[in-house]
Enzyme design. Structure first.
Site, PDB file in Angstrom:
ATOM      1  N   CYS A  25      18.487  38.698  32.109  1.00 11.29           N
ATOM      2  CA  CYS A  25      17.642  39.553  30.933  1.00 11.29           C
ATOM      3  C   CYS A  25      16.688  38.861  30.077  1.00 11.29           C
ATOM      4  O   CYS A  25      15.796  38.192  30.925  1.00 11.29           O
ATOM      5  CB  CYS A  25      19.056  39.333  29.760  1.00 11.29           C
ATOM      6  N   HIS A 611      33.314   2.592  19.141  1.00  8.18           N
ATOM      7  CA  HIS A 611      33.519   4.057  18.386  1.00  8.18           C
ATOM      8  C   HIS A 611      34.788   4.212  18.194  1.00  8.18           C
ATOM      9  O   HIS A 611      35.358   4.336  18.386  1.00  8.18           O
ATOM     10  CB  HIS A 611      33.022   4.999  18.929  1.00  8.18           C
TER      11      HIS A 611
END
Length: 689
Positions: A25, A611
């Site tokens: 589109c 982490h």
């Protein structure tokens, strides 16, 4: 040679064998896939030129490209591996998709798909026409020419024809697209609609030529009179169908039933002649006598009702429209309102929805501008490029999809701030525009900087969109568009990118580094990254476990950034206790204030990230007792922090601790050793320099 972005996209969605159909589109590639379950969303979004990716119902998948979508589509279709796939229109793909089961509200999905497919292919010419209108409005405002004058010069009449061509023949264009959407011959739909727009049909309203034609004045000031002609003894209400949208939508919906019934009746070898013939013979009179007047009445009634709401409670209307649009556009549910805008212009001579709607657009663009400011400040190359393209498409073209899909829907903090901008802009129109009946326009225009002059009062509209833009932008700049965890991940990724660039400024590994890596001596690459000589440094051969526990692969970690390997290869550890130790010896390059992340660099240049937990930055250090500081030297096994795992779990966060080699690309190999229970310090990653 690196694959092109087009080839990477095809590979990312499962290869050509997984693609049933592809179209596009205004901003998105639209894939119909055999199986969309295995697509790595994060990997797709990291492909150069991709602004975002949007999974759809079933196996449909959209990749947001922005204004360059046509070029990307062409590149994909020109790939050798795609040679077996013929080009299909968006309507073709959607029609096929509707045949599949879509849940309890399949009819509602089909309805909005029908509306969307009828208008979406026209975005380009509608945008072009709106820019011509904007040009004319600027000249009118500057006093160069009065475009509303009835005695304009022929040259300016010709300019009118340039943009009126789109809107006058819009019913035929909509009928063509709607017919394709319902899988019938689009030229039949266009012909049926065109029949009531011919000079012959229009001439029926001449009372001088046809004595039995009766015309009565319209109750709407300035509107054409209502005429009724006598056709074979039956009264036919005559209408001007130029610019109408409800009429072709209704007509084609009925035509599809007739057309498909005729296909079943006639043998295949005579369908080409008799199906179009009987479709025209049946549907042109039905449209002229019944469906045309019905569509006119429906559009007028809806427009009049909304106009009553705008006139009676302008505050509510001016605020409601911009607050609703942000939720309609991503779902494609804004097309009915767009159709009403066009219907208002035809029936009332003006539209009052586009003004408040424009404040939503500029709040959207303001949020993007805020993101761009932060990206430039933080030197985030990819987001800066994404936001720059999205902002240009918005401010110059009035197209919001690149901003929505490329940025806003990916960061949950943006929408609430953007909605405040929508509210502020709508409230401005409600306050300043009330004495004038709101903000109006006599033309359908994409709300961009270039189309400001088409709105009246222009100063009210300009102030309103400026308020919406600035409020949304400043809220994003002040509060950021990322969560603390996303900011930390972004920083770590940026640092990793900078280190990689420092190691390989030309995008490939240095020849000396490659030779040394191949022989097992791991110093040349590190030497190329920094002026410090480390030729006598002890080679790092493994990364140890920062915590005792069960080792899992990054694919099993519930964090898309780590799972995508954006921060390097590594493992996750589901910890048995909360003591965090150094997995390698070296220098602490990073120690977060919250204590949830540590960056280490070995003397021979291996960079390791630890982490602790997922999204634990949001705990703001609660439950984390940090034992080290940035710049400290540590050995394997030295304590970095003690973490209260029960507090982490109580706060609702995952305790899985991740350890990665952030400069994985600079290594000869980085091999995770998952699937084992380990004590702190045991090898969990093998490293070859």
């Amino acid at each position: 040679m690196q694959d092109s972005a087009a080839a990477q996209i095809v590979d990312a969605v499962g290869g050509p064998g997984n693609i049933t159909a592809l179209t596009h589109c205004a901003t998105r590639l639209r894939f119909e896939l055999k199986d969309a379950s295995g697509i790595d969303q994060t990997a797709v979004e990291k492909i150069p030129g991709v602004l975002g990716a949007v999974p759809q119902s079933g196996d449909r998948y959209q990749v947001v490209i922005g204004g360059a979508v046509q070029g990307m589509y062409t590149d994909i279709m020109n790939l050798p591996q795609m040679s077996s796939m013929g080009a299909q229109s968006d309507a073709d793909v959607k029609a096929a998709a509707r045949s599949k089961a879509r849940g309890k509200v399949a009819w509602l999905d089909a309805f909005f798909e029908y509306l969307s497919n009828s208008f979406r292919p026209l975005l380009g010419v509608l945008l072009g026409a709106s820019l011509i209108i904007a040009f004319a409005a600027v000249l009118d405002a500057l006093g160069v020419v009065d475009f509303r004058a009835s005695d304009k010069a022929a040259s300016w009449i010709f300019v009118d024809a340039m943009w009126r061509s789109v809107f006058y023949f819009l019913p035929i264009m909509v009928a063509y697209n709607a017919s394709k959407a319902l899988n019938i011959d689009p030229w039949v739909g266009a012909t049926v609609m065109g029949a009531v727009m011919t000079p012959e049909f229009i001439s029926l309203s001449s009372t001088e030529r046809f004595a039995d034609t009766v015309c009565t004045p319209s109750p709407i000031p300035g509107a054409d009179p209502t005429c009724v002609a006598n056709i074979f003894g039956l009264p036919m209400q005559l209408n001007g169908y130029g610019g109408q949208v409800f009429v072709p939508l209704i007509t084609v919906a009925v035509l599809a039933l007739v057309y498909k019934a005729l296909v079943r009746i006639f043998p295949e070898n005579v369908q080409m002649v008799f199906v179009p013939f009987f479709s025209m013979v049946i549907m042109i009179p039905v449209t002229a006598f019944l469906l045309g007047p019905l569509g006119i009445w429906l559009g007028t009634a809806l427009g009049t009702g909304l106009n009553w709401l705008n006139t009676t409670v302008p505050f509510l209307f001016a605020i409601l429209i911009p607050m609703v649009y942000p939720f309609l556009v991503p779902l494609g549910l804004h097309w009915p309102l767009n159709a009403l805008m066009l219907a208002n212009i035809q029936s009332l001579g003006y539209d009052f929805i586009q003004g408040p709607m424009g404040t939503w657009n500029f709040a959207c663009f303001g949020a993007t501008a805020g993101v761009l400011f932060i990206a430039m400040r933080d030197k985030e190359t990819q987001m800066r490029q994404t936001a720059t393209g999205a902002l240009a498409a918005g401010l110059l073209g009035g197209i919001s999809e690149p901003s929505l899909y490329g940025i806003h829907l990916r960061f949950k903090k943006i929408y609430p701030r953007m909605l405040v901008g929508c509210f502020a802009g709508g409230l401005t129109i409600a306050i300043l525009g009330s004495p004038f009946g709101g903000v109006r326009t006599s033309a359908f225009a994409f709300t961009s900087l270039l189309t400001i002059p088409v709105f009246s009062p222009m100063w009210v509209y300009a102030i309103a969109i400026a308020v919406a833009f600035v409020v949304a932008m400043m809220l994003i700049i002040i509060t950021d568009y990322r969560t603390p965890e996303q900011k930390e991940e972004s920083r770590l990724a940026r640092e990793a990118e900078e280190r990689e660039h420092a190691l390989h400024p030309h995008g490939h590994r240095d020849a000396t580094a490659g030779a040394v890596a191949a022989t097992g001596a791991g110093t040349a690459a590190a030497a190329s990254a920094a002026p410090v000589a480390v030729l006598d440094a002890q080679a790092t051969t493994f990364v140890g476990a920062p915590m005792a526990g069960q080792v899992v692969t990054l694919d099993e970690v519930e964090d898309k950034v780590f799972a995508s390997r954006a921060l390097g290869e590594g493992v996750g550890i589901r910890p048995d206790n909360g003591r965090v130790v150094a997995p390698v010896g070296g220098t602490l390059a990073t120690v977060t204030k919250t204590g949830h992340a540590f960056g280490l660099k070995t003397d021979d240049g291996v960079e390791v990230l630890v982490h602790v937990g997922i999204d634990t930055v949001q705990m703001k250090g609660d439950g984390f007792s940090v034992k080290v500081a940035k710049g400290d030297r540590v050995n394997v096994g030295d304590v970095l922090a003690d973490v209260d795992l029960d507090a982490v779990r109580t706060a609702g966060f995952d305790t899985t601790t991740i350890v990665t080699v952030t400069n994985t690309k600079a290594m000869a190999s980085v091999t995770p050793l998952a699937g084992q229970s380990v004590s702190a310090g045991d090898p969990v990653i093998d490293v070859v320099r």
